[in-house]
Design a protein around this motif. Structure first.
Motif, mmCIF file in Angstrom:
data_model
loop_
_atom_site.group_PDB
_atom_site.id
_atom_site.type_symbol
_atom_site.label_atom_id
_atom_site.label_comp_id
_atom_site.label_asym_id
_atom_site.label_seq_id
_atom_site.Cartn_x
_atom_site.Cartn_y
_atom_site.Cartn_z
ATOM 1 N N LYS A 80 0.863 -1.203 0.000
ATOM 2 C CA LYS A 80 0.000 0.000 0.000
ATOM 3 C C LYS A 80 0.890 1.240 0.000
ATOM 4 O O LYS A 80 1.759 1.392 0.858
ATOM 5 C CB LYS A 80 -0.878 -0.014 1.261
ATOM 6 N N PRO A 81 0.680 2.154 -0.953
ATOM 7 C CA PRO A 81 1.440 3.396 -0.936
ATOM 8 C C PRO A 81 1.054 4.257 0.277
ATOM 9 O O PRO A 81 -0.135 4.424 0.564
ATOM 10 C CB PRO A 81 1.032 4.088 -2.241
ATOM 11 N N VAL A 82 2.058 4.749 0.992
ATOM 12 C CA VAL A 82 1.799 5.557 2.199
ATOM 13 C C VAL A 82 2.644 6.827 2.174
ATOM 14 O O VAL A 82 3.861 6.772 1.935
ATOM 15 C CB VAL A 82 2.114 4.777 3.498
ATOM 16 N N PHE A 83 1.987 7.944 2.432
ATOM 17 C CA PHE A 83 2.675 9.236 2.568
ATOM 18 C C PHE A 83 2.641 9.604 4.049
ATOM 19 O O PHE A 83 1.588 9.551 4.689
ATOM 20 C CB PHE A 83 1.947 10.306 1.743
ATOM 21 N N VAL A 84 3.791 10.008 4.576
ATOM 22 C CA VAL A 84 3.890 10.331 6.004
ATOM 23 C C VAL A 84 4.284 11.793 6.197
ATOM 24 O O VAL A 84 5.168 12.300 5.498
ATOM 25 C CB VAL A 84 4.948 9.421 6.676
ATOM 26 N N ALA A 85 3.620 12.467 7.122
ATOM 27 C CA ALA A 85 4.030 13.810 7.550
ATOM 28 C C ALA A 85 3.961 13.834 9.076
ATOM 29 O O ALA A 85 3.323 12.970 9.691
ATOM 30 C CB ALA A 85 3.114 14.881 6.957
ATOM 31 N N SER A 86 4.629 14.810 9.684
ATOM 32 C CA SER A 86 4.637 14.841 11.154
ATOM 33 C C SER A 86 4.501 16.257 11.685
ATOM 34 O O SER A 86 4.800 17.225 10.988
ATOM 35 C CB SER A 86 5.924 14.198 11.693
ATOM 36 N N VAL A 87 4.052 16.339 12.928
ATOM 37 C CA VAL A 87 3.921 17.618 13.622
ATOM 38 C C VAL A 87 4.540 17.463 15.013
ATOM 39 O O VAL A 87 4.641 16.352 15.532
ATOM 40 C CB VAL A 87 2.438 18.054 13.804
ATOM 41 N N SER A 88 4.950 18.596 15.574
ATOM 42 C CA SER A 88 5.307 18.555 16.991
ATOM 43 C C SER A 88 5.262 19.953 17.572
ATOM 44 O O SER A 88 5.268 20.948 16.838
ATOM 45 C CB SER A 88 6.691 17.944 17.222
ATOM 46 N N GLY A 143 9.666 19.375 14.467
ATOM 47 C CA GLY A 143 8.493 19.007 13.676
ATOM 48 C C GLY A 143 8.151 17.524 13.688
ATOM 49 O O GLY A 143 7.465 17.028 12.796
ATOM 50 N N GLY A 144 8.635 16.829 14.705
ATOM 51 C CA GLY A 144 8.282 15.407 14.797
ATOM 52 C C GLY A 144 9.059 14.520 13.849
ATOM 53 O O GLY A 144 8.640 13.405 13.539
ATOM 54 N N VAL A 145 10.218 15.004 13.402
ATOM 55 C CA VAL A 145 10.957 14.237 12.394
ATOM 56 C C VAL A 145 11.439 12.882 12.928
ATOM 57 O O VAL A 145 11.559 11.911 12.182
ATOM 58 C CB VAL A 145 12.110 15.102 11.811
ATOM 59 N N ARG A 146 11.650 12.820 14.250
ATOM 60 C CA ARG A 146 12.072 11.530 14.821
ATOM 61 C C ARG A 146 10.903 10.543 14.773
ATOM 62 O O ARG A 146 11.080 9.360 14.427
ATOM 63 C CB ARG A 146 12.568 11.724 16.262
ATOM 64 N N ALA A 147 9.707 11.020 15.090
ATOM 65 C CA ALA A 147 8.524 10.154 15.011
ATOM 66 C C ALA A 147 8.284 9.722 13.572
ATOM 67 O O ALA A 147 7.914 8.574 13.295
ATOM 68 C CB ALA A 147 7.299 10.896 15.537
#
Ligand SMILES: Cc1cc2nc3c(=O)[nH]c(=O)nc-3n(C[C@H](O)[C@H](O)[C@H](O)COP(=O)(O)O)c2cc1C
Length: 177
Positions: free
Chosen positions: A102-110, A115-119
């Motif tokens: 399944k194609p998945v696009f991920v973005a993060s917030v913090s 900006g949640g880049v570790r998560a």
């Protein structure tokens, strides 16, 4: 038109992650169809349970979508347990689940500057364990996220435009197979 299923990794009403998802769904109008799934409806993962209705619904929505968009907050340098729980449910049977390929696009917030880049990086690694096809692109992050939400929407046009660029590239990659 492609259909994207969007998940927010946060359950709270004033969530910045959910605001990003809401903004994305609005701004993709005419580009792709979108829907959201509330992962707060899922029980804790327990292999002894017959998958409850909410789990079946999540799986069938993932199966029906051309791609998945996940916006995660960072909790203690990683993803919130509630998001990991949803992925754990969706990931069964192992290596043959609705997440496989399944194609998945991920973005993060913090709330912080990163900006949640570790998560985000943890989430991509977790998804690799499901054989999902994580879209490789520049990382889309929303730092100091709580200062960028107005009326339940992401009120930062530069980040929104960057996110939409990424999603358009994601849709293009799905179309190319
Ligand atoms: C349990 C918990 C752990 C957190 N850990 C981090 C962290 O490691 N790094 C960070 O930048 N922010 C951290 N935060 C702040 C969240 O990233 C911030 O509150 C964010 O807005 C939460 O996402 P939401 O607005 O979608 O609910 C943490 C918040 C909580 C509740």
């Amino acid at each position: 038109m492609m259909h994207l299923l969007c998940l927010s990794g946060s359950l709270r009403a004033a969530s910045a992650s959910s605001a990003v998802v809401a903004t994305l769904c609005e701004r993709l109008h005419g580009v792709a169809t979108t829907s959201r799934f509330d992962i707060g409806a899922l029980p804790h993962y327990n292999a002894d349970l017959e998958p409850p209705q909410a789990v079946l619904a999540l799986k069938s929505e993932i199966a029906a979508a051309d791609g998945l968009v996940i916006v995660t907050p960072e909790y203690n340098y990683s993803v919130p347990g509630v998001l990991k729980n949803a992925i754990d449910w969706a990931s069964r049977p192992a290596y043959a689940s609705v997440l496989k390929d399944k194609p998945v696009f991920v973005a993060s917030v913090s709330g912080g500057a990163l900006g949640g880049v570790r998560a985000q990086s943890h989430l991509k690694y977790i998804l690799a364990g499901t054989l999902a096809r994580v879209f490789v692109w520049q990382e889309v992050i929303v730092p100091h996220a709580n200062t960028k939400v107005v009326d339940g929407r992401l009120a930062d046009e530069a980040i929104t435009a960057f996110l939409l660029d990424g999603i358009r590239a994601f849709i293009g990659s799905i179309a190319r197979g």
